[in-house]
Design a protein around this motif. Structure first.
Motif, PDB file in Angstrom:
ATOM      1  N   ILE A 172       0.815  -1.209   0.000  1.00  0.00           N
ATOM      2  CA  ILE A 172       0.000   0.000   0.000  1.00  0.00           C
ATOM      3  C   ILE A 172       0.853   1.266   0.000  1.00  0.00           C
ATOM      4  O   ILE A 172       0.517   2.241  -0.688  1.00  0.00           O
ATOM      5  CB  ILE A 172      -0.969  -0.013   1.195  1.00  0.00           C
ATOM      6  N   VAL A 173       1.954   1.283   0.744  1.00  0.00           N
ATOM      7  CA  VAL A 173       2.803   2.483   0.788  1.00  0.00           C
ATOM      8  C   VAL A 173       3.397   2.822  -0.588  1.00  0.00           C
ATOM      9  O   VAL A 173       3.355   3.987  -0.995  1.00  0.00           O
ATOM     10  CB  VAL A 173       3.888   2.345   1.881  1.00  0.00           C
ATOM     11  N   PRO A 174       3.914   1.850  -1.354  1.00  0.00           N
ATOM     12  CA  PRO A 174       4.342   2.205  -2.714  1.00  0.00           C
ATOM     13  C   PRO A 174       3.191   2.698  -3.595  1.00  0.00           C
ATOM     14  O   PRO A 174       3.389   3.550  -4.459  1.00  0.00           O
ATOM     15  CB  PRO A 174       4.921   0.907  -3.267  1.00  0.00           C
ATOM     16  N   ILE A 230       8.503   5.377  -9.112  1.00  0.00           N
ATOM     17  CA  ILE A 230       9.842   5.830  -8.718  1.00  0.00           C
ATOM     18  C   ILE A 230      10.733   4.685  -8.248  1.00  0.00           C
ATOM     19  O   ILE A 230      11.874   4.918  -7.873  1.00  0.00           O
ATOM     20  CB  ILE A 230       9.750   6.911  -7.626  1.00  0.00           C
ATOM     21  N   TYR A 231      10.204   3.470  -8.265  1.00  0.00           N
ATOM     22  CA  TYR A 231      10.970   2.318  -7.794  1.00  0.00           C
ATOM     23  C   TYR A 231      11.562   1.570  -8.985  1.00  0.00           C
ATOM     24  O   TYR A 231      11.234   1.827 -10.129  1.00  0.00           O
ATOM     25  CB  TYR A 231      10.082   1.379  -6.975  1.00  0.00           C
ATOM     26  N   SER A 232      12.403   0.606  -8.702  1.00  0.00           N
ATOM     27  CA  SER A 232      13.038  -0.170  -9.773  1.00  0.00           C
ATOM     28  C   SER A 232      12.080  -1.230 -10.313  1.00  0.00           C
ATOM     29  O   SER A 232      11.034  -1.504  -9.735  1.00  0.00           O
ATOM     30  CB  SER A 232      14.302  -0.843  -9.248  1.00  0.00           C
ATOM     31  N   ASN A 233      12.461  -1.840 -11.417  1.00  0.00           N
ATOM     32  CA  ASN A 233      11.659  -2.908 -12.000  1.00  0.00           C
ATOM     33  C   ASN A 233      11.636  -4.148 -11.106  1.00  0.00           C
ATOM     34  O   ASN A 233      10.646  -4.862 -11.052  1.00  0.00           O
ATOM     35  CB  ASN A 233      12.185  -3.273 -13.382  1.00  0.00           C
ATOM     36  N   ALA A 234      12.736  -4.397 -10.411  1.00  0.00           N
ATOM     37  CA  ALA A 234      12.785  -5.545  -9.501  1.00  0.00           C
ATOM     38  C   ALA A 234      11.790  -5.364  -8.354  1.00  0.00           C
ATOM     39  O   ALA A 234      11.117  -6.318  -7.949  1.00  0.00           O
ATOM     40  CB  ALA A 234      14.196  -5.724  -8.955  1.00  0.00           C
ATOM     41  N   LYS A 259       6.696  -6.329  -5.510  1.00  0.00           N
ATOM     42  CA  LYS A 259       5.413  -5.771  -5.070  1.00  0.00           C
ATOM     43  C   LYS A 259       4.246  -6.625  -5.564  1.00  0.00           C
ATOM     44  O   LYS A 259       3.313  -6.890  -4.807  1.00  0.00           O
ATOM     45  CB  LYS A 259       5.257  -4.337  -5.563  1.00  0.00           C
ATOM     46  N   VAL A 260       4.289  -7.065  -6.802  1.00  0.00           N
ATOM     47  CA  VAL A 260       3.214  -7.904  -7.331  1.00  0.00           C
ATOM     48  C   VAL A 260       3.177  -9.249  -6.606  1.00  0.00           C
ATOM     49  O   VAL A 260       2.095  -9.733  -6.237  1.00  0.00           O
ATOM     50  CB  VAL A 260       3.389  -8.102  -8.860  1.00  0.00           C
ATOM     51  N   ILE A 261       4.343  -9.840  -6.372  1.00  0.00           N
ATOM     52  CA  ILE A 261       4.398 -11.114  -5.652  1.00  0.00           C
ATOM     53  C   ILE A 261       3.876 -10.951  -4.229  1.00  0.00           C
ATOM     54  O   ILE A 261       3.096 -11.781  -3.738  1.00  0.00           O
ATOM     55  CB  ILE A 261       5.831 -11.684  -5.666  1.00  0.00           C
ATOM     56  N   MET A 262       4.272  -9.883  -3.558  1.00  0.00           N
ATOM     57  CA  MET A 262       3.807  -9.643  -2.190  1.00  0.00           C
ATOM     58  C   MET A 262       2.315  -9.347  -2.150  1.00  0.00           C
ATOM     59  O   MET A 262       1.617  -9.731  -1.211  1.00  0.00           O
ATOM     60  CB  MET A 262       4.591  -8.500  -1.542  1.00  0.00           C
TER      61      MET A 262
END
Length: 112
Positions: free
Chosen positions: A57-59, A70-74, A79-82
């Motif tokens: 939620i924070v991202p 603003i985050y990396s592709n990794a 994030k999707v897995i979590m």
């Protein structure tokens, strides 16, 4: 900031949810009376909700406020897995709580 009203509401909801889950987790850990097996599911549910809030939620809020990723592709993959993991675990724990309560109601323990 692209969506000011929705962003403020989302920040308030996430802050409120984080504080309530933290309070519940601390209450279940600190109170000796609540250290029974039936409250273990509530502790695990609160723990996974805290992980979901901080890693998913924070991202989302920072992306909503900045208007760009603003985050990396990794981190996007993480994030999707979590996101999938947290929601799946939350639903499984809620299912286990329902089954536990059903068994408790249908076959209560009888003490002499």
């Amino acid at each position: 900031m692209r969506y000011p009203v929705e962003g403020y509401v989302l920040v308030m909801v996430v802050t409120f949810g984080f504080l309530l889950n933290l309070f519940l987790l601390l209450t279940l850990v600190i109170k000796r009376k609540l250290n029974e097996p039936q409250f273990l599911l509530y502790t695990v549910l609160s723990f996974w909700n805290l992980i979901e809030i901080t890693l998913v939620i924070v991202p989302l809020i920072t992306t909503l406020y900045s208007g760009r990723w603003i985050y990396s592709n990794a981190f996007c993959t993480i994030k999707v897995i979590m996101y999938i993991t947290c929601f799946f675990i939350t639903y499984v724990i809620m299912l286990l709580i329902v089954i536990d309560r059903y068994i408790f109601i249908k076959q209560p323990l009888h003490f002499n």
